[in-house]
Scaffold this active site. Sequence first.
Site, PDB file in Angstrom:
ATOM      1  N   GLU A 182      -5.622  -1.323 -17.464  1.00 45.91           N
ATOM      2  CA  GLU A 182      -6.384  -1.932 -16.361  1.00 45.91           C
ATOM      3  C   GLU A 182      -7.234  -0.889 -15.632  1.00 45.91           C
ATOM      4  O   GLU A 182      -8.377  -1.141 -15.267  1.00 45.91           O
ATOM      5  CB  GLU A 182      -5.444  -2.656 -15.386  1.00 45.91           C
ATOM      6  CG  GLU A 182      -6.203  -3.430 -14.314  1.00 45.91           C
ATOM      7  CD  GLU A 182      -5.425  -4.600 -13.692  1.00 45.91           C
ATOM      8  OE1 GLU A 182      -4.385  -4.999 -14.223  1.00 45.91           O
ATOM      9  OE2 GLU A 182      -5.902  -5.102 -12.659  1.00 45.91           O
ATOM     10  N   ALA A 189      -5.288 -14.688  -6.549  1.00 45.53           N
ATOM     11  CA  ALA A 189      -4.585 -15.092  -5.320  1.00 45.53           C
ATOM     12  C   ALA A 189      -3.636 -13.991  -4.861  1.00 45.53           C
ATOM     13  O   ALA A 189      -2.881 -14.167  -3.915  1.00 45.53           O
ATOM     14  CB  ALA A 189      -3.809 -16.387  -5.552  1.00 45.53           C
ATOM     15  N   GLY A 190      -3.677 -12.851  -5.548  1.00 41.92           N
ATOM     16  CA  GLY A 190      -2.754 -11.783  -5.206  1.00 41.92           C
ATOM     17  C   GLY A 190      -1.393 -11.964  -5.860  1.00 41.92           C
ATOM     18  O   GLY A 190      -0.428 -11.306  -5.497  1.00 41.92           O
ATOM     19  N   HIS A 227       0.835  -1.213   0.000  1.00 37.34           N
ATOM     20  CA  HIS A 227       0.000   0.000   0.000  1.00 37.34           C
ATOM     21  C   HIS A 227       0.866   1.258   0.000  1.00 37.34           C
ATOM     22  O   HIS A 227       0.448   2.312   0.460  1.00 37.34           O
ATOM     23  CB  HIS A 227      -0.984  -0.002   1.170  1.00 37.34           C
ATOM     24  CG  HIS A 227      -2.095  -0.994   0.984  1.00 37.34           C
ATOM     25  ND1 HIS A 227      -3.348  -0.644   0.527  1.00 37.34           N
ATOM     26  CD2 HIS A 227      -2.139  -2.326   1.176  1.00 37.34           C
ATOM     27  CE1 HIS A 227      -4.117  -1.733   0.464  1.00 37.34           C
ATOM     28  NE2 HIS A 227      -3.403  -2.766   0.847  1.00 37.34           N
ATOM     29  N   ASP A 247       2.374  -3.995 -10.190  1.00 38.07           N
ATOM     30  CA  ASP A 247       2.210  -5.309 -10.810  1.00 38.07           C
ATOM     31  C   ASP A 247       2.744  -5.329 -12.236  1.00 38.07           C
ATOM     32  O   ASP A 247       3.458  -6.245 -12.641  1.00 38.07           O
ATOM     33  CB  ASP A 247       0.724  -5.705 -10.831  1.00 38.07           C
ATOM     34  CG  ASP A 247       0.137  -5.813  -9.446  1.00 38.07           C
ATOM     35  OD1 ASP A 247       0.901  -5.686  -8.463  1.00 38.07           O
ATOM     36  OD2 ASP A 247      -1.095  -6.005  -9.335  1.00 38.07           O
TER      37      ASP A 247
HETATM   38  P1  ADP Z   1      -4.863 -11.222  -9.610  1.00 40.95           P
HETATM   39  O1  ADP Z   1      -4.259 -10.251 -10.548  1.00 40.95           O
HETATM   40  O2  ADP Z   1      -4.443 -11.020  -8.210  1.00 40.95           O
HETATM   41  O3  ADP Z   1      -4.681 -12.647 -10.021  1.00 40.95           O
HETATM   42  P2  ADP Z   1      -7.248  -9.923 -10.520  1.00 40.95           P
HETATM   43  O4  ADP Z   1      -8.651  -9.954 -10.048  1.00 40.95           O
HETATM   44  O5  ADP Z   1      -6.560  -8.627 -10.603  1.00 40.95           O
HETATM   45  O6  ADP Z   1      -6.444 -10.975  -9.622  1.00 40.95           O
HETATM   46  O7  ADP Z   1      -7.197 -10.559 -11.981  1.00 40.95           O
HETATM   47  C1  ADP Z   1      -7.742 -11.828 -12.220  1.00 40.95           C
HETATM   48  C2  ADP Z   1      -8.585 -11.799 -13.497  1.00 40.95           C
HETATM   49  O8  ADP Z   1      -7.719 -11.666 -14.647  1.00 40.95           O
HETATM   50  C3  ADP Z   1      -9.314 -13.081 -13.734  1.00 40.95           C
HETATM   51  O9  ADP Z   1     -10.543 -13.099 -13.051  1.00 40.95           O
HETATM   52  C4  ADP Z   1      -9.509 -13.069 -15.244  1.00 40.95           C
HETATM   53  O10 ADP Z   1     -10.581 -12.216 -15.594  1.00 40.95           O
HETATM   54  C5  ADP Z   1      -8.232 -12.407 -15.738  1.00 40.95           C
HETATM   55  N1  ADP Z   1      -7.226 -13.413 -16.101  1.00 40.95           N
HETATM   56  C6  ADP Z   1      -6.003 -13.568 -15.558  1.00 40.95           C
HETATM   57  N2  ADP Z   1      -5.330 -14.595 -16.149  1.00 40.95           N
HETATM   58  C7  ADP Z   1      -6.157 -15.104 -17.095  1.00 40.95           C
HETATM   59  C8  ADP Z   1      -6.062 -16.184 -18.034  1.00 40.95           C
HETATM   60  N3  ADP Z   1      -4.987 -16.970 -18.104  1.00 40.95           N
HETATM   61  N4  ADP Z   1      -7.131 -16.410 -18.843  1.00 40.95           N
HETATM   62  C9  ADP Z   1      -8.226 -15.634 -18.780  1.00 40.95           C
HETATM   63  N5  ADP Z   1      -8.368 -14.617 -17.897  1.00 40.95           N
HETATM   64  C10 ADP Z   1      -7.374 -14.344 -17.068  1.00 40.95           C
HETATM   65 MG    MG Z   2      -4.532  -8.143 -10.501  1.00 42.50          MG
END
Ligand code: ADP
Ligand code: MG
Length: 377
Positions: free
Chosen positions: A153, A116-117, A30, A165
């Site tokens: 994003e 999962a972060g 943060h 990120d």
């Molecule tokens: P994090 O970045 O912590 O994993 P986020 O909520 O920011 O979590 O992003 C996750 C989202 O990104 C998923 O719900 C999906 O919409 C998209 N995403 C990430 N990787 C993939 C993938 N390999 N195929 C399709 N969608 C994906």
């Molecule tokens: Mg993310």
Amino acid sequence: MTTAAERLAKTAGAGVLWASPGRVNLIGEHTDYNDGFVLPFALPQATAVSGGRLAERRWVVSSEQTGETVTFDLDGGGKVGGWASYVAAVVWVLREAGVDVPGASLTIASDVPFGAGLSSSAALECAVMAVLVDLAGADVPMRDRPRLAQRAENEYVGAPTGIMDQAASTLCHEGNALFLDCRSLATEQVPFDLAGAGLKILVVDSKAPHAHVDGEYAARRRACEEAAGILGVGALRDVDVDALPDALAKLDDETMRRRVRHVVTENQRVLDTVEVLRAGDLRAAGPLMTASHESMRDDYEITVPQVDTAVRVALEHGAHGARMTGGGFGGCVLALVDEEHCDTVEVAVREAFAANGFTPPDTFVVTPGQGTYRISG
Ligand code: ADP
Ligand code: MG
């Protein structure tokens, strides 16, 4: 188990193949939206994207993870929704940046778990960007890509993330952590040779259900902006740790004081961690990690019982330090452990989760991997 990149390399036809990794943040939580410091490293786990040009200007996108194929063009107005919005966002932002993005067929495979972060979203954006830039034959330097992916994003997907990120997924070097100044975007590769020091980083994915994350995140950001306003600084980054007592004395609200204390001390902990890593004293990062966790737990109030348990048990079983990583309210814990203690810590955390009736965690060891890289094409 083969990696996503290997699977795609076998099945992808002619075209190009790139990968971008997920990341964990070693320390600096943060702090990004306070113009501060972060110290992430890339994971070996990555999202791979293969792509070939299409004659028409449309994009056909398949994901191994969702099992879906989505086709879109960006000319009809209206936004692409769902997971494909992350892909459409990158097409959109590259066009905004003046890149003539050709129509393409894209196939996605990933070893980064969603939500999962570990930043599967940035891994996806950055790998898609690499493929599209390559297919376009455009010159978009790596150092400029994090801002573009973040804008994609923020503005297209509508997720208010900081720059960390995308910077980690793009710019990290294998074997190093990335010291990033979120104001100037200056970076430094900081050697992080865990194996050479006989250490491991054990990740515990707490599997805690993320609840109220968006609202809490917005509330923390607001508190920081308000505090910066009261203190007359551009961002909390401008409050030095030595000036913290004076700054706190100017704030009436007890909650706000604690939020500010977290951000200011956390920035200092990042600087201190960079110092000890530069000096090659990796074990000395442990107490700083633990102090970071305590600050997130007590001052920023973003931890949950699962992650607090994982940290406590890891420390009880010999970890040099442990902390939650990521935005909070669940997600993953990192424990810095001697190689020979890793199994003991892992088992102890699993047992503690079972004893508390928590969903069993995922546990795995990570090493500092490579940012965006080309596999073939
Ligand atoms: P994090 O970045 O912590 O994993 P986020 O909520 O920011 O979590 O992003 C996750 C989202 O990104 C998923 O719900 C999906 O919409 C998209 N995403 C990430 N990787 C993939 C993938 N390999 N195929 C399709 N969608 C994906
Ligand atoms: Mg993310």
